[in-house]
Design a protein around this motif. Structure first.
Motif: not given
Length: 120
Positions: A84-102
């Motif tokens: 599977g996959f998601y497409v996401v939009s966000i300006d802060d890559e580190q915030a994405l990496l933090d959220a994706a840890q879950v």
């Protein structure tokens, strides 16, 4: 905003097939938690899908002299399978990496790739 593709390359079809409805819901709940964490960081899930593993897959490869060869599965040669996959939009890559840890609570591996802008 920058767009990213979130891939789940290591989920195992055989393990998913024997999960109880409750175990499957736990995976879906983890994915929903990712979406909430992303929104808290001013991002959003803009698309995605669980890939159907029950339907027959096709593979098209370049053959001799540039011809296209179409075959029924198995899928592209890979030690892992994309589930599977998601497409996401966000300006802060580190915030994405933090959220994706879950996501690793429910998926053995998560791959994150920026999507190249096609320019306006």
């Amino acid at each position: 905003m920058t767009s990213y593709l979130i891939l789940f390359p290591a989920d195992r079809e055989d393990e998913w097939a024997v999960k109880t409805p409750e175990e499957r819901q736990a995976v879906y709940d983890t994915d929903l938690e990712f979406g909430r964490l992303l929104e808290q960081r001013d991002g959003m899930v803009t698309g995605g899908a669980e890939l159907d593993t029950c339907q027959r897959a096709h593979s098209i490869r370049r053959g001799p002299h540039g011809t296209a060869l179409t075959t029924d599965g198995p899928y592209a040669e890979s030690a892992e399978q994309l589930s599977g996959f998601y497409v996401v939009s966000i300006d802060d890559e580190q915030a994405l990496l933090d959220a994706a840890q879950v996501l690793v609570k429910a998926h053995p591996a998560v791959e994150i790739r920026p999507i190249e802008s096609q320019g306006d």
